[in-house]
Design a protein around this motif. Structure first.
Motif, short mmCIF file in Angstrom:
data_model
loop_
_atom_site.label_atom_id
_atom_site.label_comp_id
_atom_site.label_asym_id
_atom_site.label_seq_id
_atom_site.Cartn_x
_atom_site.Cartn_y
_atom_site.Cartn_z
N HIS A 293 -3.08 3.39 -6.00
CA HIS A 293 -1.88 3.01 -5.40
C HIS A 293 -1.20 1.77 -6.00
CE1 HIS A 293 -4.98 1.22 -2.79
NE2 HIS A 293 -3.93 0.25 -2.41
N HIS B 283 -4.14 -6.16 -5.83
CA HIS B 283 -4.77 -6.57 -4.73
C HIS B 283 -6.03 -5.72 -4.71
CE1 HIS B 283 -2.56 -2.94 -3.19
NE2 HIS B 283 -3.54 -2.84 -2.33
N SER B 284 -6.17 -4.40 -5.22
CA SER B 284 -7.41 -3.59 -4.95
C SER B 284 -8.23 -4.19 -5.89
CB SER B 284 -7.20 -2.24 -4.98
OG SER B 284 -6.44 -1.81 -3.98
N ASP C 224 0.66 -1.26 -0.01
CA ASP C 224 0.16 -0.18 -0.09
C ASP C 224 0.97 1.33 0.02
OD1 ASP C 224 -2.49 -0.82 -0.18
OD2 ASP C 224 -2.91 -1.03 1.92
#
Ligand code: INS
Ligand code: FE2
Ligand code: FE2
Length: 283
Positions: A191, A217-218, A121
């Motif tokens: 990000h 991942h998002s 992140d």
């Protein structure tokens, strides 16, 4: 009796609250955090167009904004609070260490995986250098094609996005070919993509699996929603189990109560940084 839901997605023993309580995007005008989250996504879904993403990529992917070591960037996350996240209300540095430590407990032999957890992140540093929260944080989705049903607030927050009226971008495949592979899809700016590109630009030796977890991942509408499979190639499907394994720690270690001792953990992670992404980096 066999509970099938357990077969589908076992509830991790380490989860900090019942799993159904994570990622609650229901609307409640009287709830401070729910309103914060809803407003952020509304702005994101209104303004995240193909043209916007092109412009942000052209600017950020020059890597001429600042120089910092990975540890400096991690420490900067103590100044950053993610307004898109219904499950976290403390600075993001805590979440990085929580994720990494969760991975370390169950994958003690995989330093690269732990490091991916720590840094996944850190791309949110975008916001500390001028990018708004709505194009830094939150779930991601492809631009240039129709938004899938599992995108959060799908039904209520895209009405005013100019791409909704575009003859190509508003169709299922949009500007993409069937099974073109996610690496050829332009994702909403944020990000994930930035951190991935920073790592590549600075010649990390992290393995492909780590880079892939960081980059997607998002992308909840894909890895957890099951949408956008028509854009995936074999590599994407091979990587999906890794993204899901990563997601367990990313999501279910979140808590504002039990905060990690950053100073005590730093030497261990500094060694991993020295191994996989050493020195001063260009951002
Ligand atoms: O609010 C969260 C947060 O911004 C995370 O860093 C991101 O990865 C998630 O997808 C999102 O739901
Ligand atoms: Fe994230
Ligand atoms: Fe995260």
């Amino acid at each position: 009796m066999l509970d099938v839901s357990e077969l589908l997605r076992p509830e991790p023993a380490f989860a900090t609250k019942p799993v159904v309580q994570f990622r609650d995007y229901t609307v409640d005008p009287n709830d401070r955090i729910k309103e914060r989250v809803r407003k952020l996504y509304h702005e994101m879904h209104t303004k995240m167009t193909v043209d916007f993403v092109k412009e942000r990529r052209a600017s950020w992917l020059k890597f001429d904004k600042f120089k910092a070591t990975m540890m400096d960037a991690i420490r900067k996350m103590s100044e950053f609070l993610d307004e898109s996240d219904p499950d976290v209300d403390v600075p993001n540095i805590m979440h990085g260490f929580q994720t990494a430590e969760g991975i370390r407990k169950e994958h003690p032999d995989k330093g690269w995986f732990q490091l991916a957890g720590l840094i996944h992140d850190v791309g949110k540093i975008l916001h500390l250098y001028g990018e708004p929260q709505w194009s830094t944080t939150g779930d991601t989705f492809p631009v240039g094609c129709d938004w899938a049903p599992s995108v959060v607030y799908r039904e209520t927050s895209f009405q005013d996005n100019p791409d909704a009226k575009h003859p190509v971008y508003s169709t299922k495949y949009g500007m993409y070919k069937p099974r073109c592979g996610l690496e050829n899809v332009t994702m909403s700016w944020g990000h994930d993509e930035y951190m991935y590109q920073v790592l590549r630009h600075n010649k990390t030796t992290l393995p492909d699996e780590a880079l892939y977890m960081i980059r997607f991942h998002s992308f909840y509408p894909w890895h957890s929603g099951g949408d956008y499979m028509h854009l995936c190639n074999d590599k994407d499907l091979k990587m999906l189990p890794w993204v899901l394994e990563f997601n367990k720690y990313d999501l279910y270690t979140k808590t504002d109560d039990d905060l990690p001792d950053v100073e005590a953990l730093t030497p261990y992670y500094q060694k991993l940084i020295d191994q996989y992404i050493p020195g001063v980096l260009e951002w």
